[in-house]
Each structure stands twice: as structure tokens, then as C-alpha cells.
Scaffold this motif. Structure first.
Motif, mmCIF file in Angstrom:
data_model
loop_
_atom_site.group_PDB
_atom_site.id
_atom_site.type_symbol
_atom_site.label_atom_id
_atom_site.label_comp_id
_atom_site.label_asym_id
_atom_site.label_seq_id
_atom_site.Cartn_x
_atom_site.Cartn_y
_atom_site.Cartn_z
ATOM 1 N N ILE A 11 5.693 -5.096 -4.448
ATOM 2 C CA ILE A 11 4.971 -3.837 -4.226
ATOM 3 C C ILE A 11 5.671 -3.106 -3.093
ATOM 4 O O ILE A 11 5.847 -3.656 -2.003
ATOM 5 C CB ILE A 11 3.484 -4.079 -3.892
ATOM 6 C CG1 ILE A 11 2.775 -4.706 -5.088
ATOM 7 C CG2 ILE A 11 2.812 -2.773 -3.479
ATOM 8 C CD1 ILE A 11 1.326 -5.069 -4.843
ATOM 9 N N PHE A 12 6.078 -1.881 -3.375
ATOM 10 C CA PHE A 12 6.719 -1.029 -2.385
ATOM 11 C C PHE A 12 5.750 0.081 -2.025
ATOM 12 O O PHE A 12 5.052 0.609 -2.889
ATOM 13 C CB PHE A 12 8.011 -0.434 -2.959
ATOM 14 C CG PHE A 12 9.021 -1.487 -3.331
ATOM 15 C CD1 PHE A 12 9.937 -1.938 -2.394
ATOM 16 C CD2 PHE A 12 9.035 -2.031 -4.599
ATOM 17 C CE1 PHE A 12 10.859 -2.924 -2.737
ATOM 18 C CE2 PHE A 12 9.946 -3.006 -4.948
ATOM 19 C CZ PHE A 12 10.876 -3.458 -4.020
ATOM 20 N N TYR A 13 5.716 0.428 -0.745
ATOM 21 C CA TYR A 13 4.792 1.476 -0.303
ATOM 22 C C TYR A 13 5.468 2.333 0.747
ATOM 23 O O TYR A 13 6.479 1.953 1.334
ATOM 24 C CB TYR A 13 3.490 0.868 0.231
ATOM 25 C CG TYR A 13 3.686 -0.086 1.388
ATOM 26 C CD1 TYR A 13 3.638 0.371 2.700
ATOM 27 C CD2 TYR A 13 3.924 -1.427 1.157
ATOM 28 C CE1 TYR A 13 3.824 -0.496 3.757
ATOM 29 C CE2 TYR A 13 4.101 -2.302 2.210
ATOM 30 C CZ TYR A 13 4.053 -1.827 3.510
ATOM 31 O OH TYR A 13 4.245 -2.697 4.550
ATOM 32 N N GLN A 14 4.883 3.476 0.972
ATOM 33 C CA GLN A 14 5.426 4.461 1.889
ATOM 34 C C GLN A 14 5.303 3.971 3.332
ATOM 35 O O GLN A 14 4.229 3.567 3.773
ATOM 36 C CB GLN A 14 4.661 5.774 1.711
ATOM 37 C CG GLN A 14 5.193 6.919 2.493
ATOM 38 C CD GLN A 14 4.426 8.186 2.179
ATOM 39 O OE1 GLN A 14 3.612 8.225 1.275
ATOM 40 N NE2 GLN A 14 4.682 9.227 2.937
ATOM 41 N N ARG A 15 6.397 4.004 4.057
ATOM 42 C CA ARG A 15 6.392 3.566 5.455
ATOM 43 C C ARG A 15 5.834 4.649 6.366
ATOM 44 O O ARG A 15 5.143 4.348 7.336
ATOM 45 C CB ARG A 15 7.808 3.219 5.891
ATOM 46 C CG ARG A 15 7.851 2.701 7.309
ATOM 47 C CD ARG A 15 9.221 2.501 7.875
ATOM 48 N NE ARG A 15 10.234 2.186 6.904
ATOM 49 C CZ ARG A 15 11.371 1.609 7.194
ATOM 50 N NH1 ARG A 15 11.641 1.275 8.420
ATOM 51 N NH2 ARG A 15 12.266 1.370 6.258
ATOM 52 N N GLU A 16 6.129 5.896 6.081
ATOM 53 C CA GLU A 16 5.771 7.008 6.956
ATOM 54 C C GLU A 16 4.392 7.564 6.619
ATOM 55 O O GLU A 16 4.245 8.732 6.251
ATOM 56 C CB GLU A 16 6.827 8.114 6.853
ATOM 57 C CG GLU A 16 8.233 7.655 7.183
ATOM 58 C CD GLU A 16 8.369 7.095 8.588
ATOM 59 O OE1 GLU A 16 7.712 7.613 9.510
ATOM 60 O OE2 GLU A 16 9.122 6.117 8.756
ATOM 61 N N THR A 17 3.384 6.715 6.726
ATOM 62 C CA THR A 17 2.003 7.144 6.508
ATOM 63 C C THR A 17 1.102 6.214 7.311
ATOM 64 O O THR A 17 1.572 5.241 7.900
ATOM 65 C CB THR A 17 1.639 7.150 5.004
ATOM 66 O OG1 THR A 17 0.383 7.799 4.837
ATOM 67 C CG2 THR A 17 1.608 5.771 4.413
ATOM 68 N N SER A 18 -0.170 6.489 7.323
ATOM 69 C CA SER A 18 -1.094 5.679 8.118
ATOM 70 C C SER A 18 -1.259 4.280 7.518
ATOM 71 O O SER A 18 -1.021 4.063 6.330
ATOM 72 C CB SER A 18 -2.453 6.367 8.194
ATOM 73 O OG SER A 18 -3.078 6.330 6.921
ATOM 74 N N LYS A 19 -1.704 3.350 8.339
ATOM 75 C CA LYS A 19 -1.974 1.981 7.878
ATOM 76 C C LYS A 19 -3.035 1.994 6.785
ATOM 77 O O LYS A 19 -2.917 1.280 5.786
ATOM 78 C CB LYS A 19 -2.420 1.131 9.074
ATOM 79 C CG LYS A 19 -2.867 -0.270 8.706
ATOM 80 C CD LYS A 19 -1.708 -1.161 8.363
ATOM 81 C CE LYS A 19 -2.146 -2.613 8.282
ATOM 82 N NZ LYS A 19 -2.268 -3.131 6.936
#
Length: 117
Positions: A11-19
Motif C-alpha cells: 500500500i502506497f500513500y501520499q507523504r505530503e499530507t496529514s497523518k
């Protein structure tokens, strides 16, 4: 994005966003897994090199999955929302575990709670 290989789910997710947003993204993809949807991958040029063995058709398919008009997307979104709601309830009703490891073992042994509920 969720990519399933023969033995592993990625699973890949956006790093530049809130937890909180990252948690929601991850749980959305877990929703696809739990609902037994097909895995998708991004059609970024580097992904086939990073993950050999994943079909280019699967990689191209991922970028088309961006709308909640699709029933599978709504289903995955619902799973993420339900899990996050339960987690917030459990955070409020579950007593914190003792900080001391010995006390944690005693607490666990004497607890009447079974499983995650």
C-alpha cells in the motif's frame, strides 16, 4: 494505491499530507483488500522497474481509479470510514495500558477483554 503480488500486498500513500489523511488512505486500500477487489498499480514509468512481475495493464488501470462513482471505490471508502469510527470509539473507551512491562503482563493476564474489542 494497493498493489498485490503473489505473496505480498503493498500500500502506497501520499507523504505530503496529514497523518489522519494518510490513515484514511491506507484504510481505504485495506477496504479494497477486505472486499476482495482487484489490485491496481500506477502507470508511472518507474513502477514496472520497481515491481517486476506486475502486468503493465494492471499498472495502467490504477490511474483510471480516481472517482467515487465506482461502487468498489464507495465500498472501500465505507470500510475506511467504519474502521476509523470504531478506532475513535475504542480510543475513548479503552483504558490506557500500564507503562511498566511487568504491569502490562499482569494487566493482560487479568483482563477480561478478548481480541480487539
Amino acid at each position: 494505491m494497493w498493489i498485490a503480488s503473489g505473496s505480498t500486498d503493498y500500500i502506497f500513500y501520499q507523504r505530503e499530507t496529514s497523518k489522519a489523511h494518510q490513515d484514511h488512505i491506507i484504510l481505504h486500500e485495506v477496504g479494497h483488500i477486505l472486499a476482495d477487489h482487484e489490485s491496481d498499480a500506477s502507470d508511472a514509468a518507474s513502477l514496472p522497474e520497481l515491481m517486476p512481475g506486475i502486468s503493465p495493464d494492471v499498472i495502467r488501470k490504477a490511474l483510471r481509479r480516481t472517482s467515487y462513482d465506482d461502487e468498489r471505490e464507495r465500498e472501500a471508502e465505507l470500510v475506511a470510514t467504519i474502521i476509523l469510527e470504531w478506532a475513535s470509539v475504542l480510543d475513548r473507551v479503552t483504558p490506557p495500558a500500564p507503562a511498566d512491562r511487568s504491569a502490562q503482563r499482569v494487566h493482560t493476564a487479568l483482563s477480561d477483554r478478548q481480541g480487539w474489542l
